[in-house]
Write a protein that holds these residues in place. Structure first.
Motif, PDB file in Angstrom:
ATOM      1  N   GLU A  49       0.592  -1.111   0.285  1.00  0.00           N
ATOM      2  CA  GLU A  49      -0.201   0.144  -0.143  1.00  0.00           C
ATOM      3  C   GLU A  49       0.801   1.265   0.232  1.00  0.00           C
ATOM      4  O   GLU A  49       0.825   1.803   0.633  1.00  0.00           O
ATOM      5  CB  GLU A  49      -1.722   0.180   1.684  1.00  0.00           C
ATOM      6  CG  GLU A  49      -1.811  -1.125   1.547  1.00  0.00           C
ATOM      7  CD  GLU A  49      -3.540  -1.104   1.660  1.00  0.00           C
ATOM      8  OE1 GLU A  49      -3.991   0.327   1.909  1.00  0.00           O
ATOM      9  OE2 GLU A  49      -4.188  -1.642   1.536  1.00  0.00           O
ATOM     10  N   ASP A  94      -0.508   5.885  -3.990  1.00  0.00           N
ATOM     11  CA  ASP A  94      -1.207   7.034  -3.610  1.00  0.00           C
ATOM     12  C   ASP A  94      -2.456   7.123  -4.133  1.00  0.00           C
ATOM     13  O   ASP A  94      -2.631   7.925  -6.147  1.00  0.00           O
ATOM     14  CB  ASP A  94      -1.092   8.678  -4.084  1.00  0.00           C
ATOM     15  CG  ASP A  94      -1.559   9.765  -3.321  1.00  0.00           C
ATOM     16  OD1 ASP A  94      -2.992   9.042  -2.503  1.00  0.00           O
ATOM     17  OD2 ASP A  94      -1.640  10.306  -2.856  1.00  0.00           O
ATOM     18  N   ALA A  95      -3.406   6.479  -4.259  1.00  0.00           N
ATOM     19  CA  ALA A  95      -4.689   5.856  -4.764  1.00  0.00           C
ATOM     20  C   ALA A  95      -5.779   6.907  -5.245  1.00  0.00           C
ATOM     21  O   ALA A  95      -6.821   7.298  -6.497  1.00  0.00           O
ATOM     22  CB  ALA A  95      -6.012   5.640  -4.490  1.00  0.00           C
ATOM     23  N   ALA A  96      -5.281   8.661  -4.496  1.00  0.00           N
ATOM     24  CA  ALA A  96      -5.274   9.249  -4.675  1.00  0.00           C
ATOM     25  C   ALA A  96      -4.938  10.221  -5.617  1.00  0.00           C
ATOM     26  O   ALA A  96      -5.243  12.013  -6.030  1.00  0.00           O
ATOM     27  CB  ALA A  96      -5.865  10.666  -3.139  1.00  0.00           C
ATOM     28  N   ASP A  97      -4.353  10.035  -6.379  1.00  0.00           N
ATOM     29  CA  ASP A  97      -2.736  10.864  -7.629  1.00  0.00           C
ATOM     30  C   ASP A  97      -3.679  10.149  -8.676  1.00  0.00           C
ATOM     31  O   ASP A  97      -3.311   9.621  -9.541  1.00  0.00           O
ATOM     32  CB  ASP A  97      -1.548  10.666  -7.503  1.00  0.00           C
ATOM     33  CG  ASP A  97      -0.283  11.160  -7.856  1.00  0.00           C
ATOM     34  OD1 ASP A  97      -0.832  11.804  -8.334  1.00  0.00           O
ATOM     35  OD2 ASP A  97       0.845  11.437  -7.116  1.00  0.00           O
ATOM     36  N   HIS A  98      -4.209  10.456  -8.613  1.00  0.00           N
ATOM     37  CA  HIS A  98      -5.600  11.043 -10.670  1.00  0.00           C
ATOM     38  C   HIS A  98      -4.087  11.217 -11.598  1.00  0.00           C
ATOM     39  O   HIS A  98      -4.159  10.915 -12.595  1.00  0.00           O
ATOM     40  CB  HIS A  98      -6.309  11.623 -10.649  1.00  0.00           C
ATOM     41  CG  HIS A  98      -7.322  11.747  -9.633  1.00  0.00           C
ATOM     42  ND1 HIS A  98      -8.117  10.085  -8.762  1.00  0.00           N
ATOM     43  CD2 HIS A  98      -8.069  12.328  -8.776  1.00  0.00           C
ATOM     44  CE1 HIS A  98      -8.975  10.578  -8.550  1.00  0.00           C
ATOM     45  NE2 HIS A  98      -8.604  11.539  -8.262  1.00  0.00           N
ATOM     46  N   PHE A 119      -8.222   1.753 -12.116  1.00  0.00           N
ATOM     47  CA  PHE A 119      -8.870   2.962 -12.419  1.00  0.00           C
ATOM     48  C   PHE A 119      -9.311   3.033 -13.810  1.00  0.00           C
ATOM     49  O   PHE A 119      -8.256   2.423 -14.626  1.00  0.00           O
ATOM     50  CB  PHE A 119      -7.819   4.187 -12.133  1.00  0.00           C
ATOM     51  CG  PHE A 119      -7.229   3.906 -10.476  1.00  0.00           C
ATOM     52  CD1 PHE A 119      -7.646   5.136  -9.804  1.00  0.00           C
ATOM     53  CD2 PHE A 119      -5.967   2.834  -9.784  1.00  0.00           C
ATOM     54  CE1 PHE A 119      -6.686   5.287  -7.896  1.00  0.00           C
ATOM     55  CE2 PHE A 119      -5.851   3.136  -8.296  1.00  0.00           C
ATOM     56  CZ  PHE A 119      -6.058   4.099  -7.816  1.00  0.00           C
ATOM     57  N   HIS A 133      -9.056   8.343 -12.517  1.00  0.00           N
ATOM     58  CA  HIS A 133     -10.211   8.188 -11.439  1.00  0.00           C
ATOM     59  C   HIS A 133     -10.601   6.309 -11.436  1.00  0.00           C
ATOM     60  O   HIS A 133     -10.692   5.674 -12.413  1.00  0.00           O
ATOM     61  CB  HIS A 133     -11.547   8.936 -12.010  1.00  0.00           C
ATOM     62  CG  HIS A 133     -10.795  10.683 -11.657  1.00  0.00           C
ATOM     63  ND1 HIS A 133     -11.260  11.205 -11.156  1.00  0.00           N
ATOM     64  CD2 HIS A 133     -11.108  11.276 -12.892  1.00  0.00           C
ATOM     65  CE1 HIS A 133     -10.971  12.157 -11.122  1.00  0.00           C
ATOM     66  NE2 HIS A 133     -10.943  12.512 -12.315  1.00  0.00           N
ATOM     67  N   LEU A 134     -10.879   6.330 -10.330  1.00  0.00           N
ATOM     68  CA  LEU A 134     -11.026   4.901 -10.217  1.00  0.00           C
ATOM     69  C   LEU A 134     -12.348   4.622 -11.051  1.00  0.00           C
ATOM     70  O   LEU A 134     -13.622   5.649 -11.018  1.00  0.00           O
ATOM     71  CB  LEU A 134     -12.174   5.306  -8.035  1.00  0.00           C
ATOM     72  CG  LEU A 134     -10.956   4.919  -7.281  1.00  0.00           C
ATOM     73  CD1 LEU A 134     -11.516   5.204  -5.858  1.00  0.00           C
ATOM     74  CD2 LEU A 134     -10.069   3.712  -7.678  1.00  0.00           C
TER      75      LEU A 134
END
Ligand SMILES: N[C@H](CCC[C@H](N)C(=O)O)C(=O)O
Length: 267
Positions: free
Chosen positions: A25, A28-32, A66, A71-72
């Motif tokens: 983990e 960073d999953a928010a790093d589009h 993604f 985006h997810l």
């Protein structure tokens, strides 16, 4: 400071994915912007989507998908099969698995020849769309539009798909659109071309899309298993229709191939 990211590249019937082993983990999953960059075919690795394989306390692994826009996304059927193959490559699973994706739990198994049988969520019936076709949610939203015989090859999927995706029915959330031609003779496959939301283009194949097409085809006399042909290759869908018009025991069956692995410098 620049760092190096180790990735694998997979494809399933030409729908291609950057796969990252993110069991630690660290991504960073928010790093589009980073996801978009990695999926960029000129400046990055190039893919229709990116998938993180993560640990999960109750499942063999979790698949975090993604779209190429960074985006997810919702469920991805071709990506699901590729993630199962990747999990086996990593030694996380052997030939059978129970994993978690955006739309809930999935079971899957890998045959000796590499074919992946991926169980999809049960699907509520289809909704008619006046003058357009039908709508089904197979983990991702899909419009299925039947085309006249002999017209699919020449169809401008980008322009027609885009008009529906951004049209007044769907523009907020968007949808994927599958254009379909019925078999010309018994024993031939249903032909499918898909405009994908989140990629915002035609892709070579869409797994949740062909699943939607197979279920919609059952209203036109098709019976399980349904054989489908996409520009990227052939897939098979098995299912059971319930008396209330919903579908259970839905399986998407087809290949998942590792293409290469490498390292990429990221800012
Ligand atoms: N290519 C994917 C579909 C991704 C769905 C995505 N485009 C969305 O609507 O979030 C598949 O094989 O099922």
């Amino acid at each position: 400071m620049s760092t190096t990211l180790h990735f694998h590249k997979y494809q399933g019937t030409g729908n291609d994915f950057v796969m990252l082993d993110d069991r630690a983990e660290t991504f960073d999953a928010a790093d589009h912007a980073l996801v978009r960059h990695l999926c960029d075919r000129r400046r990055g690795i190039g893919a229709d989507g990116l998938i993180l394989l993560r640990n999960h306390p109750e499942y063999d692994f979790e698949m975090v998908y993604f779209n190429a826009d960074g985006h997810l996304g919702s469920m991805c059927g071709n990506g699901g099969r590729c993630t199962v193959a990747f999990a086996r490559q990593l030694g996380v699973i052997e030939t059978e698995t129970h994993f978690l994706a955006a739309d809930g739990p999935h079971e899957a198994r890998i045959d000796a020849d590499g074919t992946v049988h991926l169980r999809m969520q049960d699907v509520a019936g289809q909704q008619p769309l006046e003058g357009l076709g039908v709508f089904l949610d197979t983990g991702s939203p899909h419009v299925v539009r039947l085309q006249a015989a002999g017209t699919l090859a020449e169809l401008n999927v980008f322009a027609e798909g885009r008009a529906i995706r951004y049209g007044e029915l769907f523009h907020e959330k968007g949808t994927n659109i599958n254009f379909v031609e019925a078999p010309a003779a018994p024993g031939q496959p249903w032909q499918v071309r898909t405009y994908e939301r989140g990629v915002e283009d035609e892709t070579l194949s869409c797994g949740t899309g062909v699943t939607a097409v197979a279920l919609a085809a059952s209203q036109h006399g098709a019976t399980s298993p349904v054989h489908l042909r996409t520009p990227g290759g052939d897939l098979r869908v098995e299912f059971q229709t319930q008396p209330d018009g919903s579908f259970q025991h839905v399986y998407l069956i087809g290949p998942a191939t590792r293409v290469f692995e490498g390292k990429i410098d990221v800012a």
